[in-house]
Write a protein that holds these residues in place. Structure first.
Motif, PDB file in Angstrom:
ATOM      1  N   UNK A  52       1.120 -25.585  17.268  1.00  0.00           N
ATOM      2  CA  UNK A  52       0.071 -24.515  17.004  1.00  0.00           C
ATOM      3  C   UNK A  52       0.410 -23.217  17.303  1.00  0.00           C
ATOM      4  N   UNK A  53       0.921 -22.822  18.600  1.00  0.00           N
ATOM      5  CA  UNK A  53       1.215 -21.926  19.232  1.00  0.00           C
ATOM      6  C   UNK A  53       2.102 -20.961  18.393  1.00  0.00           C
ATOM      7  N   UNK A  54       3.135 -21.849  17.855  1.00  0.00           N
ATOM      8  CA  UNK A  54       4.116 -21.281  17.145  1.00  0.00           C
ATOM      9  C   UNK A  54       3.974 -21.216  15.682  1.00  0.00           C
ATOM     10  N   UNK A  55       2.580 -21.479  15.203  1.00  0.00           N
ATOM     11  CA  UNK A  55       2.343 -21.319  13.602  1.00  0.00           C
ATOM     12  C   UNK A  55       3.170 -22.596  12.875  1.00  0.00           C
ATOM     13  N   UNK A  56       3.580 -23.596  13.587  1.00  0.00           N
ATOM     14  CA  UNK A  56       4.184 -24.641  12.730  1.00  0.00           C
ATOM     15  C   UNK A  56       3.518 -25.862  12.298  1.00  0.00           C
ATOM     16  N   UNK A  57       3.702 -26.342  11.374  1.00  0.00           N
ATOM     17  CA  UNK A  57       3.357 -27.797  10.964  1.00  0.00           C
ATOM     18  C   UNK A  57       4.321 -28.991  11.631  1.00  0.00           C
ATOM     19  N   UNK A  58       3.630 -30.041  12.006  1.00  0.00           N
ATOM     20  CA  UNK A  58       4.448 -31.039  12.327  1.00  0.00           C
ATOM     21  C   UNK A  58       5.112 -31.940  11.123  1.00  0.00           C
ATOM     22  N   UNK A  59       6.258 -32.324  11.516  1.00  0.00           N
ATOM     23  CA  UNK A  59       7.007 -33.151  10.370  1.00  0.00           C
ATOM     24  C   UNK A  59       6.037 -34.047   9.492  1.00  0.00           C
ATOM     25  N   UNK A  60       5.068 -34.724  10.203  1.00  0.00           N
ATOM     26  CA  UNK A  60       4.039 -35.652   9.613  1.00  0.00           C
ATOM     27  C   UNK A  60       3.070 -35.058   8.858  1.00  0.00           C
ATOM     28  N   UNK A  61       2.950 -33.811   9.072  1.00  0.00           N
ATOM     29  CA  UNK A  61       2.101 -33.178   8.203  1.00  0.00           C
ATOM     30  C   UNK A  61       2.404 -32.721   6.888  1.00  0.00           C
ATOM     31  N   UNK A  62       3.760 -32.670   6.597  1.00  0.00           N
ATOM     32  CA  UNK A  62       4.250 -32.575   5.285  1.00  0.00           C
ATOM     33  C   UNK A  62       4.674 -33.959   4.614  1.00  0.00           C
ATOM     34  N   UNK A  63       3.989 -34.504   3.497  1.00  0.00           N
ATOM     35  CA  UNK A  63       4.160 -35.872   3.277  1.00  0.00           C
ATOM     36  C   UNK A  63       5.797 -36.139   3.030  1.00  0.00           C
ATOM     37  N   UNK A  64       6.470 -35.283   2.308  1.00  0.00           N
ATOM     38  CA  UNK A  64       7.740 -35.750   2.029  1.00  0.00           C
ATOM     39  C   UNK A  64       8.630 -35.684   3.218  1.00  0.00           C
ATOM     40  N   UNK A  65       8.581 -34.720   3.949  1.00  0.00           N
ATOM     41  CA  UNK A  65       9.238 -34.733   5.454  1.00  0.00           C
ATOM     42  C   UNK A  65       8.906 -35.777   6.250  1.00  0.00           C
ATOM     43  N   UNK A  66       7.630 -36.152   6.382  1.00  0.00           N
ATOM     44  CA  UNK A  66       7.135 -37.263   6.933  1.00  0.00           C
ATOM     45  C   UNK A  66       8.195 -38.537   6.563  1.00  0.00           C
ATOM     46  N   UNK A  67       8.260 -38.882   5.327  1.00  0.00           N
ATOM     47  CA  UNK A  67       8.895 -39.978   4.822  1.00  0.00           C
ATOM     48  C   UNK A  67      10.451 -39.576   5.506  1.00  0.00           C
ATOM     49  N   UNK A  68      10.923 -38.613   5.074  1.00  0.00           N
ATOM     50  CA  UNK A  68      12.267 -38.363   5.627  1.00  0.00           C
ATOM     51  C   UNK A  68      12.640 -38.386   7.246  1.00  0.00           C
ATOM     52  N   UNK A  69      11.570 -37.958   7.918  1.00  0.00           N
ATOM     53  CA  UNK A  69      11.575 -38.018   9.314  1.00  0.00           C
ATOM     54  C   UNK A  69      11.513 -39.445   9.752  1.00  0.00           C
ATOM     55  N   UNK A  70      10.850 -40.238   9.362  1.00  0.00           N
ATOM     56  CA  UNK A  70      10.732 -41.757   9.735  1.00  0.00           C
ATOM     57  C   UNK A  70      12.195 -42.346   9.446  1.00  0.00           C
ATOM     58  N   UNK A  71      12.540 -42.174   8.230  1.00  0.00           N
ATOM     59  CA  UNK A  71      13.931 -42.770   7.450  1.00  0.00           C
ATOM     60  C   UNK A  71      14.971 -42.345   8.616  1.00  0.00           C
ATOM     61  N   UNK A  72      14.950 -40.915   8.949  1.00  0.00           N
ATOM     62  CA  UNK A  72      16.129 -40.569   9.630  1.00  0.00           C
ATOM     63  C   UNK A  72      16.096 -40.963  11.250  1.00  0.00           C
ATOM     64  N   UNK A  73      14.976 -41.234  11.505  1.00  0.00           N
ATOM     65  CA  UNK A  73      14.971 -41.548  13.166  1.00  0.00           C
ATOM     66  C   UNK A  73      15.344 -43.223  13.026  1.00  0.00           C
ATOM     67  N   UNK A  74      15.017 -43.810  12.174  1.00  0.00           N
ATOM     68  CA  UNK A  74      15.257 -45.355  12.162  1.00  0.00           C
ATOM     69  C   UNK A  74      16.821 -45.464  11.949  1.00  0.00           C
ATOM     70  N   UNK A  75      17.529 -44.636  11.194  1.00  0.00           N
ATOM     71  CA  UNK A  75      18.869 -44.796  10.771  1.00  0.00           C
ATOM     72  C   UNK A  75      19.567 -44.249  12.258  1.00  0.00           C
TER      73      UNK A  75
END
Length: 214
Positions: free
Chosen positions: A45-68
Motif C-alpha cells: 500500500x505504501x508503494x502503491x502496488x498490488x500483491x501478486x494474488x490480487x491480479x488473477x493471471x499473476x496469481x496463477x503464475x506465482x503459485x505455479x512458479x513457486x511450486x516449480x
C-alpha cells in the motif's frame, strides 16, 4: 562480520524459499542474520502496488512458479488451504517470542513450516493455538508492545525503501527477492562492482513515463 537484516512476511512463498536457500547461498561467508517480520500488505500500500494474488493471471503464475522453484530446489512447499490469508496472527506471534521483537531462526522456520508444509489452513484457530503452545511466547499477540514492534519493523523497512519480501539489508543496501541471493553473496565477498557509481546509477536514469497523478 556483516550483519544482514532479513525482512519477511510468512504469507510470501518466496520468503519461505529464500529463508531455506539463504544458508546454502551464503555458505562459507562470515555473517549474522537478524529476522524482522513486516506486514507485506502495508509495504504494498505504501508503494502503491498490488500483491501478486490480487491480479488473477499473476496469481496463477506465482503459485505455479513457486511450486516449480521448490521442486527444482528440493524444498517442500505445499500451498496452504487458502491463500492469500491474513498473516497478522503469525507475524505478531513471531514478534512476541522475543523481548525486542526479533524472532530467531528456529521461530521463523517453525512458523514458515506451519504455513508452507502440509497444505492446511495457516490461520485455523486450532492450529494457531497449537503453534502458540509450541513457541510459548512470553507475550500475547495482542500485547501493545508486540503490535508496536511489528509496526516499527514495517516502518523501518519503508524508510529503507523496501517494497516487498523477501528483502535483505546490509550496509544500507537492500537486496530484494529470492533471485537476489547470488548478488547478495557477491557483495559480501567484496565484488568490486558494488561501488556507488554502479549502485546509485539507476536513481539518476530519467523515466520516459509521465508522472503519476496524485
Amino acid at each position: 562480520m556483516k550483519q544482514i537484516t532479513f525482512y519477511l512476511d510468512f504469507i510470501s512463498p518466496y520468503a519461505w524459499l529464500a529463508f531455506e536457500e539463504l544458508p546454502k547461498a551464503l555458505q562459507g561467508l562470515s555473517y549474522s542474520v537478524q529476522y524482522k517480520p513486516v506486514v507485506l500488505g502495508a509495504l504494498l500500500r505504501h508503494n502503491g502496488s498490488l500483491g501478486p494474488a490480487e491480479i488473477p493471471a499473476k496469481r496463477d503464475w506465482t503459485y505455479r512458479h513457486v511450486m516449480w522453484l521448490a521442486h527444482s530446489r528440493g524444498v517442500v512447499l505445499d500451498m496452504p488451504a487458502l491463500h492469500p490469508f491474513n498473516p497478522m496472527p503469525l507475524l505478531r506471534l513471531a514478534v512476541a517470542t522475543d523481548a525486542a521483537g526479533l524472532p530467531n531462526r528456529y521461530v521463523c522456520e517453525t512458523v514458515f513450516r506451519h504455513v508452507w508444509q502440509g497444505g492446511a489452513d495457516a490461520v485455523d484457530p486450532t492450529r494457531l493455538q497449537a503453534l502458540t503452545a509450541e513457541l510459548a511466547p512470553a507475550r500475547t499477540v495482542n500485547d501493545d508492545t508486540v503490535k508496536a514492534q511489528l509496526k516499527a519493523h514495517t516502518d523501518e523497512a519503508m524508510a529503507l525503501k523496501v517494497f516487498g519480501v523477501p528483502a535483505f539489508e546490509v550496509d544500507g543496501k537492500v537486496f530484494w527477492g529470492l533471485d537476489a541471493l547470488p548478488m547478495l553473496r557477491a557483495y559480501l565477498e567484496g565484488d568490486a562492482w558494488f561501488t556507488d557509481a554502479h549502485w546509485n546509477a539507476p536513481q539518476a536514469l530519467p523515466s520516459g513515463l509521465p508522472p503519476l497523478k496524485a
